[in-house]
Design a protein around this motif. Structure first.
Motif, PDB file in Angstrom:
ATOM      1  N   SER A   1     -16.734  46.778 -35.972  1.00 10.07           N
ATOM      2  CA  SER A   1     -15.844  45.751 -36.533  1.00 10.07           C
ATOM      3  C   SER A   1     -15.895  45.861 -38.049  1.00 10.07           C
ATOM      4  CB  SER A   1     -16.286  44.355 -36.055  1.00 10.07           C
ATOM      5  OG  SER A   1     -16.086  44.213 -34.674  1.00 10.07           O
ATOM      6  N   ASP A   2     -15.047  46.711 -38.596  1.00  9.15           N
ATOM      7  CA  ASP A   2     -15.164  47.116 -39.997  1.00  9.15           C
ATOM      8  C   ASP A   2     -14.874  46.006 -40.995  1.00  9.15           C
ATOM      9  OD1 ASP A   2     -15.772  49.546 -38.988  1.00  9.15           O
ATOM     10  OD2 ASP A   2     -14.010  50.605 -39.744  1.00  9.15           O
TER      11      ASP A   2
ATOM     12  N   LEU B   1     -10.609  58.013 -37.810  1.00  8.85           N
ATOM     13  CA  LEU B   1     -11.122  56.893 -38.574  1.00  8.85           C
ATOM     14  C   LEU B   1     -11.440  55.718 -37.660  1.00  8.85           C
ATOM     15  CD1 LEU B   1      -8.630  56.974 -41.575  1.00  8.85           C
ATOM     16  CD2 LEU B   1     -10.916  57.971 -41.446  1.00  8.85           C
ATOM     17  N   LEU B   2     -12.363  54.872 -38.110  1.00 12.70           N
ATOM     18  CA  LEU B   2     -12.723  53.639 -37.421  1.00 12.70           C
ATOM     19  C   LEU B   2     -13.227  53.897 -36.007  1.00 12.70           C
ATOM     20  CD1 LEU B   2      -9.716  51.376 -38.479  1.00 12.70           C
ATOM     21  CD2 LEU B   2     -11.914  51.627 -39.613  1.00 12.70           C
ATOM     22  N   MET B   3     -13.837  55.043 -35.797  1.00 10.13           N
ATOM     23  CA  MET B   3     -14.303  55.404 -34.461  1.00 10.13           C
ATOM     24  C   MET B   3     -15.803  55.649 -34.505  1.00 10.13           C
ATOM     25  SD  MET B   3     -11.603  55.512 -32.431  1.00 10.13           S
ATOM     26  CE  MET B   3     -11.935  56.632 -31.093  1.00 10.13           C
TER      27      MET B   3
ATOM     28  N   GLY C   1      -0.911  42.408 -42.994  1.00 10.41           N
ATOM     29  CA  GLY C   1       0.387  43.067 -42.995  1.00 10.41           C
ATOM     30  C   GLY C   1       0.358  44.530 -42.601  1.00 10.41           C
ATOM     31  N   GLN C   2      -0.837  45.137 -42.576  1.00 14.12           N
ATOM     32  CA  GLN C   2      -0.934  46.531 -42.161  1.00 14.12           C
ATOM     33  C   GLN C   2      -0.898  46.634 -40.634  1.00 14.12           C
ATOM     34  OE1 GLN C   2      -4.200  48.668 -43.969  1.00 14.12           O
ATOM     35  NE2 GLN C   2      -3.993  47.565 -45.920  1.00 14.12           N
ATOM     36  N   ALA C   3      -0.612  47.833 -40.141  1.00 11.61           N
ATOM     37  CA  ALA C   3      -0.559  48.057 -38.698  1.00 11.61           C
ATOM     38  C   ALA C   3      -1.900  47.720 -38.057  1.00 11.61           C
ATOM     39  CB  ALA C   3      -0.187  49.506 -38.407  1.00 11.61           C
ATOM     40  N   PHE C   4      -1.850  47.031 -36.921  1.00 11.37           N
ATOM     41  CA  PHE C   4      -3.071  46.656 -36.204  1.00 11.37           C
ATOM     42  C   PHE C   4      -3.563  47.846 -35.392  1.00 11.37           C
ATOM     43  CE2 PHE C   4      -5.660  45.010 -32.835  1.00 11.37           C
ATOM     44  CZ  PHE C   4      -6.306  43.909 -33.378  1.00 11.37           C
ATOM     45  N   ARG C   5      -4.734  48.329 -35.753  1.00 11.09           N
ATOM     46  CA  ARG C   5      -5.355  49.427 -35.009  1.00 11.09           C
ATOM     47  C   ARG C   5      -6.613  48.899 -34.347  1.00 11.09           C
ATOM     48  NH1 ARG C   5      -7.226  53.866 -37.077  1.00 11.09           N
ATOM     49  NH2 ARG C   5      -6.349  55.199 -35.465  1.00 11.09           N
ATOM     50  N   GLN C   6      -6.697  49.059 -33.047  1.00  9.80           N
ATOM     51  CA  GLN C   6      -7.833  48.533 -32.310  1.00  9.80           C
ATOM     52  C   GLN C   6      -9.132  49.235 -32.704  1.00  9.80           C
ATOM     53  OE1 GLN C   6      -6.849  47.304 -27.962  1.00  9.80           O
ATOM     54  NE2 GLN C   6      -5.741  49.200 -28.324  1.00  9.80           N
ATOM     55  N   TYR C   7     -10.186  48.453 -32.799  1.00  6.97           N
ATOM     56  CA  TYR C   7     -11.519  49.027 -32.907  1.00  6.97           C
ATOM     57  C   TYR C   7     -11.871  49.678 -31.568  1.00  6.97           C
ATOM     58  CZ  TYR C   7     -12.145  46.111 -37.099  1.00  6.97           C
ATOM     59  OH  TYR C   7     -12.023  45.514 -38.331  1.00  6.97           O
ATOM     60  N   ASP C   8     -12.904  50.516 -31.582  1.00  7.97           N
ATOM     61  CA  ASP C   8     -13.319  51.181 -30.349  1.00  7.97           C
ATOM     62  C   ASP C   8     -13.562  50.193 -29.224  1.00  7.97           C
ATOM     63  OD1 ASP C   8     -13.196  53.616 -31.533  1.00  7.97           O
ATOM     64  OD2 ASP C   8     -15.275  54.165 -31.163  1.00  7.97           O
TER      65      ASP C   8
ATOM     66  N   ASP D   1      -3.538  53.842 -23.463  1.00  7.79           N
ATOM     67  CA  ASP D   1      -3.021  54.682 -24.546  1.00  7.79           C
ATOM     68  C   ASP D   1      -1.624  54.244 -24.961  1.00  7.79           C
ATOM     69  OD1 ASP D   1      -5.043  56.688 -25.194  1.00  7.79           O
ATOM     70  OD2 ASP D   1      -4.799  57.352 -23.135  1.00  7.79           O
ATOM     71  N   LEU D   2      -0.786  53.971 -23.975  1.00  5.42           N
ATOM     72  CA  LEU D   2       0.565  53.483 -24.254  1.00  5.42           C
ATOM     73  C   LEU D   2       0.506  52.183 -25.056  1.00  5.42           C
ATOM     74  CD1 LEU D   2       3.666  53.294 -23.799  1.00  5.42           C
ATOM     75  CD2 LEU D   2       3.154  52.286 -21.554  1.00  5.42           C
ATOM     76  N   LEU D   3      -0.321  51.236 -24.621  1.00  6.70           N
ATOM     77  CA  LEU D   3      -0.415  49.947 -25.306  1.00  6.70           C
ATOM     78  C   LEU D   3      -1.086  50.074 -26.666  1.00  6.70           C
ATOM     79  CD1 LEU D   3      -1.234  47.731 -22.232  1.00  6.70           C
ATOM     80  CD2 LEU D   3       0.754  47.495 -23.733  1.00  6.70           C
ATOM     81  N   ASP D   4      -2.015  51.007 -26.794  1.00 12.36           N
ATOM     82  CA  ASP D   4      -2.648  51.235 -28.096  1.00 12.36           C
ATOM     83  C   ASP D   4      -1.598  51.617 -29.131  1.00 12.36           C
ATOM     84  OD1 ASP D   4      -4.768  53.685 -29.599  1.00 12.36           O
ATOM     85  OD2 ASP D   4      -4.961  51.523 -29.819  1.00 12.36           O
ATOM     86  N   GLY D   5      -0.706  52.509 -28.754  1.00 11.35           N
ATOM     87  CA  GLY D   5       0.376  52.887 -29.649  1.00 11.35           C
ATOM     88  C   GLY D   5       1.365  51.760 -29.878  1.00 11.35           C
ATOM     89  N   TRP D   6       1.661  50.995 -28.817  1.00 19.23           N
ATOM     90  CA  TRP D   6       2.591  49.868 -28.934  1.00 19.23           C
ATOM     91  C   TRP D   6       2.030  48.801 -29.865  1.00 19.23           C
ATOM     92  CZ3 TRP D   6       3.136  44.669 -28.197  1.00 19.23           C
ATOM     93  CH2 TRP D   6       4.446  44.166 -28.064  1.00 19.23           C
ATOM     94  N   TYR D   7       0.738  48.479 -29.719  1.00 18.51           N
ATOM     95  CA  TYR D   7       0.116  47.499 -30.610  1.00 18.51           C
ATOM     96  C   TYR D   7       0.217  47.946 -32.072  1.00 18.51           C
ATOM     97  CZ  TYR D   7      -2.305  45.621 -26.426  1.00 18.51           C
ATOM     98  OH  TYR D   7      -2.618  45.086 -25.207  1.00 18.51           O
ATOM     99  N   GLU D   8      -0.100  49.214 -32.314  1.00 18.37           N
ATOM    100  CA  GLU D   8      -0.104  49.717 -33.694  1.00 18.37           C
ATOM    101  C   GLU D   8       1.288  49.675 -34.304  1.00 18.37           C
ATOM    102  OE1 GLU D   8      -1.618  53.642 -36.226  1.00 18.37           O
ATOM    103  OE2 GLU D   8      -2.253  53.339 -34.152  1.00 18.37           O
TER     104      GLU D   8
END
Length: 385
Positions: free
Chosen positions: A335-336, A25-27, A61-68, A42-49
């Motif tokens: 940027s959805d 999703l969102l890709m 309030g939802q988990a922050f998932r980076q855009y591409d 990749d490590l930080l992508d998971g840490w951010y989420e």
């Protein structure tokens, strides 16, 4: 309960045609590349989420998932040199990384502020420093770094490992306090909405970092402007320079940016600039960064004039509605949260009073403002050369 990063995280490394087949999703944005280099991304992508939360709007309030495009910036900023030595007890700081600093140029409200906020959070209490090369079975476990959230990340053999900074001092910078709040405000919201509250403590004028060195002059995130000259000589670990396209010699922000870079260099730290496109008549910090020949600066800019052309081979016109829509679709791709109809309405009105501002802020184009000395078309010729 222990949480781990999902298996789909590695799809970020695959070509888009492959990742799409897995239903990621969102890709769906353009102008980003394939991550085929060692990175803490990749490590930080998971840490951010896991740790950061969407600060506003419907997904608050939802988990922050980076855009591409955000992930592409993260992956490159934290790209590790392939020859970075793995010496136990020796911390390389900025010398472990391929890039010394980063410039991200993107249009208004595309998500620069929230991304700068999650990067700042990571720099404060996340695994942003190189900690050697992983062996099979190695993991990053939050419980080993003062975080009780239960998350951990399984490294692949040969992947760079990350560790927290031992004494972070982070400055979020802008021309005014109101501008700084575009980053500081979302960051405070993220802290209150999720696990970051266990690691970061908002105070009146700064954010205290828990579990670091314990030094009173370190271990914090502070907002700075040109009026905070007394703090600008500090040896900082990271600076987020917001809207560097407005930093000029006249408003003293060029001195601020250069002073921060020197402070970061002295501590083995790094800096990131986020900005709308600049007015080429003002000789801003963003412009000089973009034009710098230094190879250790990562630069991200979806310049529509390098990609979008009409049947006559010329750049699309922002004055013509259909062509303007194509430009907006390109620069806001991925940027959805953006409603392009809303952006178009604002553009249409602004085109009546300040078309140059509309093109810079929303079209992601470098255009001289009214009254500027730069001849029309001169910058475009410079970029194309």
């Amino acid at each position: 309960m222990r949480l781990r990063v999902g298996a789909l995280r590695r799809l970020r490394r695959l070509p888009r045609s492959v990742s799409a087949a897995f239903g990621r999703l969102l890709m769906h944005s353009d102008a980003v590349g394939v991550v085929d280099f060692p990175t803490l991304g990749d490590l930080l992508d998971g840490w951010y989420e896991q740790h950061c939360r969407v600060p506003a709007l419907a997904r608050r309030g939802q988990a922050f998932r980076q855009y591409d495009w955000q992930f592409w910036i993260t992956a490159n900023h934290y790209r590790v040199r392939e020859d970075a030595p793995d010496v136990p007890g020796v911390q390389l700081f900025n010398q472990a990384f391929f890039y010394r600093r980063t410039l991200a140029v993107a249009p208004q409200k595309t998500g620069k502020g929230p991304h700068e906020a999650v990067v700042a959070a990571g720099e404060a209490c996340g695994p942003t420093l190189f900690n050697g090369w992983a062996k099979r079975g190695d993991v990053y476990d939050c419980s080993d770094h003062g975080c009780p959230c239960g998350w951990y990340f399984e490294y692949e053999a040969g992947e760079p490992k990350g560790v927290r900074h031992p004494s972070p001092l982070i400055q979020l910078t802008a021309t005014s306090q109101e501008q700084v709040d575009n980053v500081y405000g979302p960051l405070v919201s993220m802290i209150h909405l999720g696990p970051l509250k266990e690691l970061l403590l908002p105070r009146e004028n700064f954010i205290r970092v828990k579990g670091a060195s314990g030094m009173p002059d370190m271990d914090k995130i502070e907002a700075t402007t040109s009026s905070a000259l007394s703090r600008l000589g500090n040896p900082i670990s990271f600076a987020g320079q917001d809207e560097s396209g407005t930093y000029t010699k006249q408003n003293k922000m060029r001195k601020v940016a250069e002073t921060q870079r020197r402070g970061a260099a002295g501590m083995g730290g790094r800096t990131m600039e986020y900005t709308n496109c600049w007015d080429p008549s003002e000789n801003s910090v963003a412009q000089t960064t973009w034009e710098s020949p230094q190879e250790d600066i990562f630069k991200f800019w979806r310049n529509p004039d390098l990609v979008l052309r009409g049947s006559d081979g010329k750049a699309l016109s922002f004055k013509e509605k259909r062509q303007r829509r194509k430009i907006l679709e390109y620069v806001y791709a991925g940027s959805d949260h953006i409603n392009l109809d809303s952006i178009e309405a604002e553009c249409a009105e602004l085109m009546q009073t300040d078309p140059a501002q509309a093109e810079r802020f929303f079209g992601n184009r470098v255009v001289a403002g009214a009254g500027a000395w730069l001849l029309d078309g001169l910058w475009d010729a410079h970029v194309a050369s």
